[in-house]
Write a protein that holds these residues in place. Structure first.
Motif, PDB file in Angstrom:
ATOM      1  N   VAL A 200       0.875  -1.167   0.000  1.00  0.00           N
ATOM      2  CA  VAL A 200       0.000   0.000   0.000  1.00  0.00           C
ATOM      3  C   VAL A 200       0.913   1.217   0.000  1.00  0.00           C
ATOM      4  N   ALA A 201       0.670   2.167  -0.917  1.00  0.00           N
ATOM      5  CA  ALA A 201       1.565   3.315  -1.078  1.00  0.00           C
ATOM      6  C   ALA A 201       0.788   4.618  -1.169  1.00  0.00           C
ATOM      7  N   ALA A 202       1.430   5.712  -0.743  1.00  0.00           N
ATOM      8  CA  ALA A 202       0.824   7.043  -0.817  1.00  0.00           C
ATOM      9  C   ALA A 202       1.883   8.047  -1.241  1.00  0.00           C
ATOM     10  N   PRO A 203       1.474   9.154  -1.898  1.00  0.00           N
ATOM     11  CA  PRO A 203       2.443  10.126  -2.416  1.00  0.00           C
ATOM     12  C   PRO A 203       2.903  11.127  -1.366  1.00  0.00           C
ATOM     13  N   ILE A 204       4.151  11.522  -1.462  1.00  0.00           N
ATOM     14  CA  ILE A 204       4.699  12.611  -0.665  1.00  0.00           C
ATOM     15  C   ILE A 204       4.749  13.832  -1.572  1.00  0.00           C
ATOM     16  N   LEU A 205       4.062  14.888  -1.163  1.00  0.00           N
ATOM     17  CA  LEU A 205       3.914  16.076  -1.995  1.00  0.00           C
ATOM     18  C   LEU A 205       4.691  17.253  -1.417  1.00  0.00           C
ATOM     19  N   GLU A 206       5.286  18.009  -2.302  1.00  0.00           N
ATOM     20  CA  GLU A 206       5.926  19.263  -1.918  1.00  0.00           C
ATOM     21  C   GLU A 206       5.411  20.338  -2.847  1.00  0.00           C
ATOM     22  N   PHE A 207       4.656  21.298  -2.298  1.00  0.00           N
ATOM     23  CA  PHE A 207       3.989  22.321  -3.108  1.00  0.00           C
ATOM     24  C   PHE A 207       3.127  21.659  -4.178  1.00  0.00           C
ATOM     25  N   ASP A 208       2.366  20.643  -3.786  1.00  0.00           N
ATOM     26  CA  ASP A 208       1.412  19.926  -4.636  1.00  0.00           C
ATOM     27  C   ASP A 208       2.059  19.115  -5.749  1.00  0.00           C
ATOM     28  N   THR A 209       3.374  18.924  -5.694  1.00  0.00           N
ATOM     29  CA  THR A 209       4.083  18.090  -6.667  1.00  0.00           C
ATOM     30  C   THR A 209       4.584  16.837  -5.972  1.00  0.00           C
ATOM     31  N   ALA A 210       4.336  15.668  -6.569  1.00  0.00           N
ATOM     32  CA  ALA A 210       4.797  14.414  -5.985  1.00  0.00           C
ATOM     33  C   ALA A 210       6.313  14.304  -6.133  1.00  0.00           C
ATOM     34  N   VAL A 211       7.020  14.260  -5.013  1.00  0.00           N
ATOM     35  CA  VAL A 211       8.483  14.175  -5.043  1.00  0.00           C
ATOM     36  C   VAL A 211       8.980  12.802  -4.611  1.00  0.00           C
ATOM     37  N   ALA A 212       8.124  12.029  -3.966  1.00  0.00           N
ATOM     38  CA  ALA A 212       8.497  10.690  -3.508  1.00  0.00           C
ATOM     39  C   ALA A 212       7.220   9.975  -3.098  1.00  0.00           C
ATOM     40  N   ALA A 213       7.380   8.715  -2.678  1.00  0.00           N
ATOM     41  CA  ALA A 213       6.233   7.954  -2.189  1.00  0.00           C
ATOM     42  C   ALA A 213       6.702   7.019  -1.090  1.00  0.00           C
ATOM     43  N   VAL A 214       5.774   6.692  -0.206  1.00  0.00           N
ATOM     44  CA  VAL A 214       6.061   5.776   0.896  1.00  0.00           C
ATOM     45  C   VAL A 214       5.121   4.578   0.768  1.00  0.00           C
ATOM     46  N   SER A 215       5.623   3.390   1.092  1.00  0.00           N
ATOM     47  CA  SER A 215       4.773   2.202   1.016  1.00  0.00           C
ATOM     48  C   SER A 215       5.012   1.272   2.191  1.00  0.00           C
ATOM     49  N   VAL A 216       3.985   0.483   2.490  1.00  0.00           N
ATOM     50  CA  VAL A 216       4.065  -0.612   3.442  1.00  0.00           C
ATOM     51  C   VAL A 216       3.954  -1.904   2.630  1.00  0.00           C
ATOM     52  N   CYS A 217       4.908  -2.810   2.801  1.00  0.00           N
ATOM     53  CA  CYS A 217       4.922  -4.061   2.039  1.00  0.00           C
ATOM     54  C   CYS A 217       5.023  -5.260   2.967  1.00  0.00           C
ATOM     55  N   GLY A 218       4.328  -6.324   2.583  1.00  0.00           N
ATOM     56  CA  GLY A 218       4.369  -7.535   3.385  1.00  0.00           C
ATOM     57  C   GLY A 218       3.822  -8.712   2.615  1.00  0.00           C
ATOM     58  N   PRO A 219       3.739  -9.871   3.254  1.00  0.00           N
ATOM     59  CA  PRO A 219       3.167 -11.047   2.602  1.00  0.00           C
ATOM     60  C   PRO A 219       1.709 -10.793   2.221  1.00  0.00           C
ATOM     61  N   TRP A 220       1.336 -11.262   1.063  1.00  0.00           N
ATOM     62  CA  TRP A 220      -0.001 -11.055   0.525  1.00  0.00           C
ATOM     63  C   TRP A 220      -1.086 -11.450   1.529  1.00  0.00           C
ATOM     64  N   ASP A 221      -0.886 -12.562   2.214  1.00  0.00           N
ATOM     65  CA  ASP A 221      -1.935 -13.068   3.096  1.00  0.00           C
ATOM     66  C   ASP A 221      -1.960 -12.411   4.477  1.00  0.00           C
ATOM     67  N   ARG A 222      -1.004 -11.497   4.731  1.00  0.00           N
ATOM     68  CA  ARG A 222      -0.956 -10.847   6.048  1.00  0.00           C
ATOM     69  C   ARG A 222      -1.161  -9.340   5.978  1.00  0.00           C
TER      70      ARG A 222
END
Length: 252
Positions: A200-222
């Motif tokens: 699951v990922a979401a954008p990191i914005l600086e002055f309304d411009t996406a400069v990076a993104a952060v995500s949480v990753c794990g086993p599909w079933d968990r």
């Protein structure tokens, strides 16, 4: 002296070092004398650097070009983004127990700036400094969704390769995914970069411009999307707020 790839790189570095030491404009003769490179070779290399915007020509003199500034600014941004985001990423890892990524978009790939996590981290194809096709990852899809149309068009022109049977491979499918991402504010990925993995990922914005993104990753079933999406979006929003605040303080 041979001008194979290594020797050419050495000569380019020598010429750029001359500009670093001079801090101003230089003639071709000065570049040749200070670098120790024969004038004819120096002229050929300098012309190529001008074409690539590493150097800028004004009459018979040369100075560092805008490309140097652009790349330097990018390095500063990457470092600042990592520094601001790191404590939030560590907190997100501690509260979820999953692997946390920080990544940015670079041409056809995402580049991973941070990877924080436990034992499951070793099973993922990501690594700090590593690359993966953007459309195969949660961070990549959310960055494309929040990128200008011209960036998306260039990306699609490069084609969509598959890493697994679940990977997106058509422009229509990616366009539909980006619409959904913009509507809900986050992206998901199920086995598109590595079988058995979800993100699951979401954008990191600086002055309304996406400069990076952060995500949480794990086993599909968990990995529980409904539980994690708000944590990921909150983390991205906090990093965005801090980045914007530090940018204001730097420009003040």
């Amino acid at each position: 002296m041979s001008e194979g790839p290594l020797s050419m790189v050495d000569r380019v570095v020598l010429i750029l070092d001359v500009f670093e030491r001079s801090g101003g404009t230089l003639s071709l003769g000065q570049i040749s004398a200070r670098s120790g490179i024969p004038r004819s070779s120096a002229h050929r290399i300098v012309q190529q650097l001008v074409g690539a915007r590493w150097l800028q020509r004004s009459g018979t003199e040369y100075t560092l070009g805008l490309r140097m500034f652009e790349i330097g600014s990018l390095v500063v941004r990457r470092t600042r983004t990592s520094d601001v985001a790191r404590p939030f990423l560590q907190e997100l890892c501690a509260t979820t127990g999953h692997v946390i990524h920080l990544a940015l978009l670079d041409e056809q790939d995402v580049v991973y700036l941070e990877k924080i996590g436990g034992a499951y981290a070793g099973t993922l194809p990501s690594r700090v400094g590593g690359r993966l096709p953007a459309h195969c990852t949660g961070v990549g899809k959310v960055l494309l969704a929040y990128s200008p149309r011209a960036v998306v068009d260039r990306y699609l022109a490069g084609g969509l390769c598959a890493r697994t049977n679940a990977s997106i491979t058509t422009a229509e499918a990616l366009e539909a995914a980006m619409v959904k991402i913009r509507n809900c504010g986050y992206a998901t990925e199920f086995g598109e970069a590595a079988v058995g993995t979800a993100c699951v990922a979401a954008p990191i914005l600086e002055f309304d411009t996406a400069v990076a993104a952060v995500s949480v990753c794990g086993p599909w079933d968990r990995l529980r999307v409904d539980e994690l999406k708000y944590r990921v979006m909150w983390t991205a929003a906090e990093v965005s707020r801090r980045l914007t605040a530090t940018a204001h303080s730097l420009s003040a």
